[in-house]
Design a protein around this motif. Structure first.
Motif: not given
Length: 357
Positions: A129-135
Motif C-alpha cells: 500500500v503506497y500513497s501520493m503525498v505532498l512534500v
C-alpha cells in the motif's frame, strides 16, 4: 523500458548453475525496485535456484499491454497499480491467478482472508500500500511551513514551483481537497461535470508553476536540485531520499491518497509455473513485512503489518513512516479503484487536452 539488472547471485551460480529456470520481472526501478530485489528476488533465487531477471519501466502497465497485443511477451510477472490490473484483466491481457496457491498466514488464515479488501482479484495479488503525498524542501521555507493540500496551491504564502505526476489520477482528487471538498465527498464530486470543472479550475491556479513528472525518481531530484519547492510524489521515493541521501524533505500526510500495487502475469508469459511460484513466495506475510523495511509502503496482508521491524540498517522503527500507520491516516483518502477503472480514459483525455491548451 530499459534492462537494469539480472539476478544470478553467487549462491545461484554455485549451487544452481545448470538450472535454466527463470522469472522475468518487470518493476518500476529506483528505491521501489530495490525493495523487490532485496526482499523478494534475492531470497527467492537463494531458496529455489530460479534466476530473477529484473527490468524496469516508468509504468509497467504500458509495455505489458504492448507486448501482449504484439504477441511477443517477454515478462512473466509485472508490478502494476490496481486500476491498471483491473483494466488489463478486463481486456483479456492478463492470466488469472489461482488464489489457493498463495501462502496462508502463520495462524492458518487463508491468504484471501488475510488481505485487506481488494488485495486479491482474478488477475492481481497486492504487494504493498503506497500513497501520493505532498512534500516540501524544508530548506526553502524558513518561517511558515506548508501543512495542507490548500497550502500546495497557495503560491503567495508558499512560493516556488511545484511538481506533479503527469496525468489525471491523484491530481484531480488533490485539487478538490485543496478547494475544500471533504475527502469522503471527493469521488461523488468527480462523478459530476461540475466537479470535474471545479478540479481543473483549481489546477489552473498553479498550472504555469508546475513541472510535470512521469518517473517516480524525478520529484526527489527536482526538490534536491532546487527546481521546485514542493512536490506531489510517491511517499516511498521521498522516504528513500531522506534516508539514503539525507535530504531535508518533509512529508505532509494530510490529504494523502493511498492505493495498492501488486503482481500480475501477462497473458502468454513464457515461464508461467515459475511466475506463480514467485508470486506465492513474495506475497507471504514475512516477505511482505521485509519489503516494508526497505521502503515505506505498508503491507496489504493484515498478519504482515505486525511483522514490520526497523528501517533497514537502522534502529529506527519503520511503522511511523508507513501510509497505513494510524497517525498518518487522519485525513487520508483511499483511491477509488472502481472509479478510475470507469473514468481513467475519459479524464486522462480531458487532462491531456487541458495540459496542451
Amino acid at each position: 523500458m530499459k534492462k537494469t539488472l539480472i539476478l544470478t547471485t553467487a549462491l545461484c551460480g554455485m549451487a544452481f548453475g545448470a538450472s535454466a529456470q527463470e522469472v522475468n520481472l518487470l518493476s518500476w526501478g529506483g528505491a521501489y525496485g530495490n525493495s523487490h530485489l532485496e526482499a523478494y528476488a534475492k531470497p527467492f533465487t537463494a531458496e529455489t535456484g530460479t534466476a530473477v531477471n529484473i527490468s524496469d519501466a516508468d509504468n509497467p502497465a504500458t509495455p505489458i499491454k504492448a507486448m501482449v497485443e504484439a504477441g511477443n511477451v517477454t515478462s512473466d510477472v509485472a508490478s502494476v497499480e490496481y486500476a491498471d490490473a483491473v483494466r488489463l484483466c478486463d481486456e483479456g491481457l492478463l492470466e488469472e491467478i489461482d488464489a489457493s496457491a498463495l501462502e496462508a498466514a502463520e495462524d492458518g488464515t487463508a491468504a484471501t482472508d488475510d488481505y485487506i479488501e481488494g488485495g486479491v482479484t482474478d488477475c492481481f495479488v497486492a504487494t504493498d500500500v503506497y500513497s501520493m503525498v505532498l512534500v516540501y524542501n524544508d530548506s526553502q521555507f524558513e518561517d511558515a511551513k506548508p501543512a495542507t493540500p490548500a497550502d500546495f496551491f497557495d503560491l503567495e504564502a508558499f512560493p516556488g514551483k511545484r511538481t506533479m505526476r503527469k496525468g489525471a489520477k491523484f491530481n484531480l482528487e488533490l485539487a478538490l481537497m485543496a478547494d475544500g471538498v471533504p475527502a469522503d465527498e471527493v469521488y461523488a464530486t468527480l462523478e459530476t461535470a461540475e466537479g470535474v470543472d471545479r478540479a481543473f479550475a483549481k489546477l489552473d491556479s498553479i498550472k504555469d508553476e508546475v513541472v510535470w513528472w512521469e518517473a517516480g525518481a524525478q520529484p526527489p531530484q527536482l526538490l534536491a536540485d532546487g527546481e521546485v519547492s514542493m512536490a506531489y510524489a510517491f511517499n516511498g521515493r521521498i522516504f528513500d531520499a531522506v534516508q539514503q541521501d539525507d535530504q531535508p524533505f518533509e512529508i505532509i500526510w494530510d490529504g494523502q491518497i493511498y492505493e495498492m500495487e501488486g503482481w500480475v502475469i501477462p497473458m502468454g508469459a513464457p515461464n508461467m509455473d515459475e511466475a506463480l511460484e514467485f508470486i506465492a513466495f513474495s506475497t507471504a506475510p514475512a516477505n511482505q513485512a521485509r519489503a516494508a523495511e526497505f521502503i515505506s509502503y505498508g503491507p496489504p496482508r493484515r498478519s504482515a503489518a505486525a511483522m514490520v521491524g526497523n528501517i533497514q540498517g537502522t534502529e529506527e522503527p519503520m511503522g511511523p513512516n508507513l501510509p497505513t500507520s494510524e497517525e498518518n491516516m487522519t485525513n487520508a483518502l483511499g483511491s477509488n479503484l472502481d472509479f478510475w477503472v470507469d473514468y481513467d480514459s475519459e479524464l486522462n483525455e480531458r487532462f491531456n487536452a487541458w495540459l496542451a491548451g
